[in-house]
Design an enzyme around this catalytic site. Structure first.
Site, PDB file in Angstrom:
ATOM      1  N   ASN A 129     -22.721   2.012  32.489  1.00 26.80           N
ATOM      2  CA  ASN A 129     -23.840   1.766  31.572  1.00 26.80           C
ATOM      3  C   ASN A 129     -24.840   0.966  32.404  1.00 26.80           C
ATOM      4  O   ASN A 129     -24.831  -0.255  32.424  1.00 26.80           O
ATOM      5  CB  ASN A 129     -23.370   0.984  30.342  1.00 26.80           C
ATOM      6  N   GLU A 137     -22.921   8.163  25.004  1.00 24.08           N
ATOM      7  CA  GLU A 137     -22.927   6.844  24.368  1.00 24.08           C
ATOM      8  C   GLU A 137     -24.289   6.163  24.498  1.00 24.08           C
ATOM      9  O   GLU A 137     -24.388   4.991  24.832  1.00 24.08           O
ATOM     10  CB  GLU A 137     -21.819   5.962  24.951  1.00 24.08           C
ATOM     11  N   ASP A 186     -10.118   9.170  25.917  1.00 21.40           N
ATOM     12  CA  ASP A 186     -10.672   7.973  26.549  1.00 21.40           C
ATOM     13  C   ASP A 186      -9.585   6.977  26.951  1.00 21.40           C
ATOM     14  O   ASP A 186      -9.442   5.939  26.300  1.00 21.40           O
ATOM     15  CB  ASP A 186     -11.662   7.312  25.573  1.00 21.40           C
ATOM     16  N   GLU A 226      -8.002  -1.377  29.075  1.00 20.52           N
ATOM     17  CA  GLU A 226      -8.835  -1.448  27.871  1.00 20.52           C
ATOM     18  C   GLU A 226      -8.038  -1.171  26.596  1.00 20.52           C
ATOM     19  O   GLU A 226      -8.208  -1.852  25.591  1.00 20.52           O
ATOM     20  CB  GLU A 226      -9.992  -0.448  28.004  1.00 20.52           C
TER      21      GLU A 226
END
Ligand code: BDP
Length: 703
Positions: free
Chosen positions: A211, A292, A366, A394
């Site tokens: 990102n 996203e 994911d 995560e």
């Protein structure tokens, strides 16, 4: 004399207290067994480094050769008590083409000492680390010969690090990169980071988050990235950067980022030229686009191929590459989320430039505790495909839970895609994608500024395993775990066996304890820590109910032809095996099927009972790991012992919360009692639903 003894005493006391994990697996402590130490010392009196093809080397004293000599000198002095004589030879074969030989090293031991031969200085460095590994793991070397070359060309760590020091999904403190201090002040840890990577063959690092912040492509930040690249270069570690697709608008003063606009192409070319002036061996760009909320070529009616090729053309004159991510899905697409990347990319097969790799996550969703392999691996024969795995946990308990991920990576690499061809495993697909010299594997790093680098004292094993598997995807993950334990803890057989067993049991314990039988995406919202099967409302593909589909009849997502038909994206052999309840492995059952609560499982138990017992088994597995660890107390340093013991206690408590919260929730639908062996939950469902962990680190929404 007295003075000397005092100094020695102080030194050994310091060594006792220094075990904070900061040395990773490069500890080089003296071999305590005297006869063994003497035997190694005899063989290793002399180490001869041979660089076979000096053509493209930087010369006798190249920084890389110096790094190899330094590492051997320090490492062997530590292990053996005295440094060997190290000699260097450079042989020039003017006719030899370096690309004709797979990059690798040849390591031989004989009466004259050890010889490390490589076709360039980096290969010699890799051989030096291999030699140290052999000694650190106590391999009998007297007549050993090791000829080893990497099977995948680019072996890259992706850092999801932001310019403000925040690490997205990072649980080991803030970013290692001190952007404020760079380029003037260089933290000594940058070199240690490069050493650790080179020791396992990792040869690339993407410094910044997918990102992406476009400012990293501006002159001041390029100077900072260049300073890091200078530190990393002797260790063969190339720098890559993430490129925000809208950068021409954001930092370039342009009116558009349209991939088909010649002025935009010219901007990217000029930007690439500028980057290569600062970092001559720059690896290339990693891009997350139209995913996203990130900008991308589709904002201008272009395709992913248009976008990737635009950047590829900009870096091509410099030998750069583009890693274009396939992690895309959209709230406006009514298709099952796990199908969307395939739908988007498969029709583009053959449309990408030769210096583009499509970077695909191991599974179609994911980074869940367990996923089937991504169907794109079997479906794009005309495109370079790269595998992306996550080292940072995560969805696997972050830095609290122990999850040695070697087995997860291996499971994916070994999966057969049944793509036409002799061997069709995911590993061979990504290796063969490099028939033209280009192949890649990427791991999302679990590294931060914590003293032990990775937050949990045992999760550096994931960094180690990623590197070793990237070099050789056929290495068994249990053997890698053993290597890591020997180097990071001890060669005592009780530790090797005990901690090795703990590591190998750890990922199954997380799967069983959190999302067994193919359940997925039922974690809490936002930070992704702890259970959240009740998460509902808002964007459907970010809820849990979208994925587990619990109802009065049963549980699981029907992805057969009768359901979303995600199975149709796999080869018929795979679709058939997984599409039939009778042949679908238990581990993927609820991923592919909506299964009645009373369905008879292989165990003979109804599905509901099996589900409950899996959760219970997960809890018991954590308790068993904790007990095994307690048994090692006398054999490991007190600092790491205490920290791991405390983490296991927390993991057990939180695995109980997973079990009780999930079973309370699913029981509303199954309307069946808990089977014998599964204790009644400590609290009611409302209690579990009310747990609020918004403060968890690494969550971009909680900052
Ligand atoms: C998801 C993470 C998100 C990442 C995204 C990605 O939750 O933080 O940005 O993947 O891979 O797993 O782009």
């Amino acid at each position: 004399m007295r003075h000397l003894r005092l100094v020695l005493l102080l030194a050994s006391a310091a060594a006792l207290h220094a075990e904070d994990g900061s040395r990773l697996w490069l500890r080089y402590d003296r071999i305590a067994d005297e006869p063994l130490r003497a035997a190694y010392a005899r063989i290793l009196r002399q180490v001869h480094l041979v660089e076979d093809d000096g053509e493209d080397s930087t010369g006798h004293g190249s920084p890389t050769l110096r790094a190899a000599r330094d590492e051997l000198a320090t490492g062997l002095a530590g292990l053996l008590g005295s440094a060997p004589t190290i000699t260097v030879d450079q042989v020039f074969h003017r006719t030899h083409s370096p690309s004709a030989r797979a990059a690798g090293f040849d390591l031989r031991f004989g009466p004259g000492g050890a010889v490390i031969e490589g076709s360039d200085d980096l290969e010699v460095l890799y051989g030096a680390f291999a030699l140290l590994r052999e000694v650190q793991t106590r391999v009998p070397v007297a007549r050993l010969r090791l000829d080893s070359s990497p099977r995948i060309q680019r072996r890259i760590l992706d850092h999801w690090d932001n310019l403000d020091g925040f690490v997205e999904r990072g649980y080991a403190g803030s970013s290692l990169w001190d952007w404020a201090d760079l380029p003037g002040r260089l933290d000594p840890r940058y070199r240690d980071y490069a050493r650790a990577n080179a020791s396992v063959g990792i040869n690339g690092v993407t410094l910044t988050n997918v990102n992406a912040d476009p400012r990293v492509l501006t002159a001041p930040y390029l100077a900072k990235a260049a300073a890091l690249a200078d530190v990393f270069r002797p260790y063969g570690l190339r720098v890559y950067l993430t490129a925000r697709f809208s950068a021409p608008l954001d930092i370039g003063g342009m009116k558009t980022a349209d991939p088909r606009d010649p002025a935009v192409a010219a901007w990217w070319r000029a930007k690439a030229d500028e980057i290569y002036r600062a970092i001559p061996d720059f690896g290339g760009f990693l891009v997350k686009a139209n995913s996203e909320g990130e900008p991308g070529p589709q904002d201008y009616g272009g395709s992913h191929a248009d976008g990737a090729n635009l950047l590829a053309d900009a870096v091509a004159p410099h030998g750069g590459i583009v890693l274009w991510r396939a992690f895309v899905y959209s709230p406006h697409d009514a298709n099952d989320r796990t199908k969307q990347a395939y739908n988007e990319f498969q029709p583009l097969d053959g449309k990408f430039r030769d210096n583009v790799l499509l970077q695909i996550k191991n599974g179609p969703l994911d980074f869940q505790p367990r996923e089937p392999f991504h169907p794109l691996f079997g479906a794009m024969p005309k495109t370079h495909l790269a595998l992306e795995v996550q080292l940072t946990q995560e969805y696997l308990g972050q830095a609290t839970f122990l999850a040695y991920l070697g087995p997860l990576y291996q499971e994916c690499l070994e999966s057969r895609t049944y793509r036409p061809g002799r061997d069709s495993t995911v590993a061979s697909v990504i290796e063969a994608s490099g028939a033209g010299g280009l192949s890649a594997i990427a791991g999302v790093a679990n590294i931060g500024a914590d003293r032990d680098w990775t937050g949990h004292p045992l999760s550096a094993a994931n960094w180690y395993a990623f590197g070793r598997l990237a070099w050789d995807p056929a290495l068994p993950s249990a053997a890698i775990a053993e290597e890591w334990v020997r180097q990071s803890f001890s060669n005592d057989p009780r530790v090797v066996q005990g901690l090795g067993a703990i590591l190998m049991a750890s990922r199954p314990a997380v799967v069983d304890g959190t999302m067994p039988l193919g359940l997925h995406h039922i974690m809490a919202r936002g930070h992704h820590y702890g259970p959240g099967p009740w998460v509902d409302g808002g964007r459907p593909d970010w809820t849990a109910v979208y994925y587990h589909k619990a109802d009065a009849e049963g549980l699981g997502f029907d992805r057969t032809a009768a359901g979303s038909n995600a199975l149709g994206q796999y080869a018929p052999e795979v679709a058939q095996a997984w599409g039939d309840l009778a042949t679908c492995p238990d581990d993927l059952l609820l991923w592919f099927h909506h299964v009645p609560w009373d369905y008879r499982m292989r165990s003979g138990r109804p599905m509901w009972d099996e589900l409950c017992l899996r959760y219970q088994r997960g809890f018991e597995e954590v308790q068993a790991m904790a007990r095994q660890w307690d048994g090692l107390q006398a054999l490991v340093d007190p600092e790491r012992f205490a920290r791991v013991a405390a983490l296991f206690r927390q993991q057990a408590e939180e695995t109980a919360v997973w079990r009780d919260g999930c079973l309370q929730y699913f029981q509303q639908f199954s309307r069946r009692p808990l089977p014998p062996g599964v204790p009644a939950p400590a609290h009611d469902l409302a209690y579990y639903e009310a747990i609020d962990l918004r403060h968890m680190p690494g969550d971009p929404s909680g900052r």
